[in-house]
Scaffold this active site. Structure first.
Site, PDB file in Angstrom:
ATOM      1  N   TYR A 160     -10.429   2.199   1.572  1.00 58.96           N
ATOM      2  CA  TYR A 160      -9.539   1.468   2.355  1.00 58.96           C
ATOM      3  C   TYR A 160     -10.239   0.149   3.132  1.00 58.96           C
ATOM      4  O   TYR A 160     -10.468   0.706   4.157  1.00 58.96           O
ATOM      5  CB  TYR A 160      -8.345   1.770   2.913  1.00 58.96           C
ATOM      6  CG  TYR A 160      -7.322   3.014   1.942  1.00 58.96           C
ATOM      7  CD1 TYR A 160      -7.539   2.887   0.667  1.00 58.96           C
ATOM      8  CD2 TYR A 160      -6.793   3.877   2.704  1.00 58.96           C
ATOM      9  CE1 TYR A 160      -6.686   3.929  -0.002  1.00 58.96           C
ATOM     10  CE2 TYR A 160      -6.044   4.767   1.906  1.00 58.96           C
ATOM     11  CZ  TYR A 160      -6.141   4.641   0.475  1.00 58.96           C
ATOM     12  OH  TYR A 160      -5.516   5.581  -0.214  1.00 58.96           O
TER      13      TYR A 160
ATOM     14  N   SER B  98       3.027   6.867  -2.641  1.00 60.39           N
ATOM     15  CA  SER B  98       3.948   5.697  -3.162  1.00 60.39           C
ATOM     16  C   SER B  98       5.378   6.288  -3.424  1.00 60.39           C
ATOM     17  O   SER B  98       5.865   6.278  -4.404  1.00 60.39           O
ATOM     18  CB  SER B  98       3.457   5.158  -4.389  1.00 60.39           C
ATOM     19  OG  SER B  98       2.333   4.546  -4.185  1.00 60.39           O
TER      20      SER B  98
ATOM     21  N   LEU C 166       7.904   5.349  -2.337  1.00 58.07           N
ATOM     22  CA  LEU C 166       8.867   4.428  -2.606  1.00 58.07           C
ATOM     23  C   LEU C 166       8.624   3.442  -3.805  1.00 58.07           C
ATOM     24  O   LEU C 166       8.965   2.363  -3.643  1.00 58.07           O
ATOM     25  CB  LEU C 166       9.122   3.564  -1.041  1.00 58.07           C
ATOM     26  CG  LEU C 166       9.481   4.493   0.329  1.00 58.07           C
ATOM     27  CD1 LEU C 166       9.448   3.517   1.342  1.00 58.07           C
ATOM     28  CD2 LEU C 166      11.153   4.498  -0.376  1.00 58.07           C
TER      29      LEU C 166
ATOM     30  N   GLY D 184       7.034   0.420  -2.921  1.00 60.30           N
ATOM     31  CA  GLY D 184       7.754  -0.551  -1.757  1.00 60.30           C
ATOM     32  C   GLY D 184       9.153  -1.156  -2.747  1.00 60.30           C
ATOM     33  O   GLY D 184      10.148  -1.561  -2.153  1.00 60.30           O
TER      34      GLY D 184
ATOM     35  N   GLY E 269      14.052  -1.819  -1.838  1.00 63.63           N
ATOM     36  CA  GLY E 269      14.837  -3.320  -2.103  1.00 63.63           C
ATOM     37  C   GLY E 269      14.465  -4.534  -1.277  1.00 63.63           C
ATOM     38  O   GLY E 269      14.876  -5.592  -1.299  1.00 63.63           O
TER      39      GLY E 269
END
Length: 340
Positions: free
Chosen positions: A65, A212, A214, A217, A221
């Site tokens: 990263y 991940s 979510l 992302g 929402g």
């Protein structure tokens, strides 16, 4: 739900043979440095400090990263608070300082040099959980894990993990040295691992660290057509689900999750995280998702998902709202680096 004040995050135990207690919700630090738009180091460090204050102490980074800069940022953030943290990093996606990619490397000598470099950048004397980031198809997993086991014997690493490994690879690795955790993508939007991987984790007593959780992302929402900043990799073909028609279709699923959340007084992201957390009890294994964020406000929203209780009928409603195969688009544009 109001803002959180004091720590209220419970712990989870990853693994049985070699067990590691972590905060039930971790923090993925990748986006502070790369991939999801521009990073802001001060905001990243503030987010990590707020995480520790809330009891989100399971921090996830990787050497690639940045490359290399995310470990340095995490190291600076935890310098005076090392004993509070369960620190996880990874090796295997080899990159040059200019960011160009060399490829996947699981050679034993690379394992040793990568670990030493990570320890130095992080400014710590040991890594709590060290993952092979991707499986090297050209190096037997026994050789890679053998070198990782030597790091444990040397005291440089406490626990071993794999990321995106196939069931047979997990078995072979665990036979060489206990594997404490598998980190792989898992969310309401990505449930492939339930078929063959989850049963192996349960059988061998290996914890699950969903990344991940979510859906990059989408499930918060907060992503809509055109909302991603320039340079965000989610607007590239590398992530088909967050583009064009697929994004439109997937946002309709998020609307369904939002409706369930409104009934529970929670955001769609909180409901999605609560669903991932609930899978630990359902399957009888340690599960500690690591939603990533680079902002304090989203960290606080994510942390509050601990207080969302999903009853059996809520879980059913969510799975009807987002059927397993309803999501449009592959999870990566190129799946060739995923072990199968």
């Amino acid at each position: 739900m109001g803002p959180m004040s004091e720590s209220s995050i419970p712990t989870r135990t990853l693994g049985t043979t070699s067990s590691l207690a972590v905060s039930a919700l971790g923090l993925g630090c990748m986006g502070m440095s790369e991939f999801y738009g521009t990073g802001d180091e001060a905001e990243g460090i503030a987010t990590i400090h707020r995480a520790l204050d809330l009891g989100v102490t399971f921090l996830d980074t990787a050497d690639m990263y940045g490359p290399f800069t995310n470990e340095q940022l995490v190291g600076r953030a935890i310098a005076s608070r090392r004993d509070e943290v369960q620190l996880a990093t990874k090796f295997g996606n080899e990159r040059r300082p200019d960011g160009s990619r060399v490829g996947i490397n699981g050679k034993p000598e690379y394992v040793r040099s990568a670990a030493d470099a990570s320890l130095q950048r992080l400014g710590v004397d040991h890594i709590d959980l060290y993952y092979q980031h991707r499986v090297d198809p050209d190096v037997p997993i026994e050789e890679t894990v053998g070198a990782m086991a030597e790091l444990v014997q040397a005291g440089k690493v406490r626990h071993l993990g794999l990321s995106e490994a196939a069931p047979e690879t997990i078995r072979r690795a665990h036979a060489i040295h206990p594997i404490t955790a598998l980190q792989t993508e898992y969310s309401l939007f990505t449930r492939d691992l339930e078929d063959e991987i989850l049963p192996v984790l349960v059988e061998l007593g290996i914890g699950l660290v969903p990344y991940s959780p979510l859906g990059r992302g989408i499930l918060t929402g907060a992503i809509t057509q055109g909302s991603l900043e320039p340079g965000d990799s989610r607007s590239s073909e590398y992530f088909p689900r967050t583009n064009g028609e697929a994004l439109e279709a997937n946002l309709k699923l998020v609307d369904e999750v939002r409706a369930i959340g409104e009934r529970l007084g929670a955001t769609p992201g909180q409901v999605a995280l609560a669903w991932v957390l609930a899978q630990g009890e359902r399957h009888g294994l340690g599960v500690a998702p690591i939603p990533g964020t680079k902002r304090v406000k989203y960290l606080e929203e994510n942390a509050a998902s601990i207080d969302v209780t999903l009853m059996a009928d809520d879980l059913d409603a969510l799975e009807q709202a987002v059927p397993r195969d309803a999501v449009m688009g592959a999870r990566y544009g190129d799946m060739s680096s995923i072990d199968s």
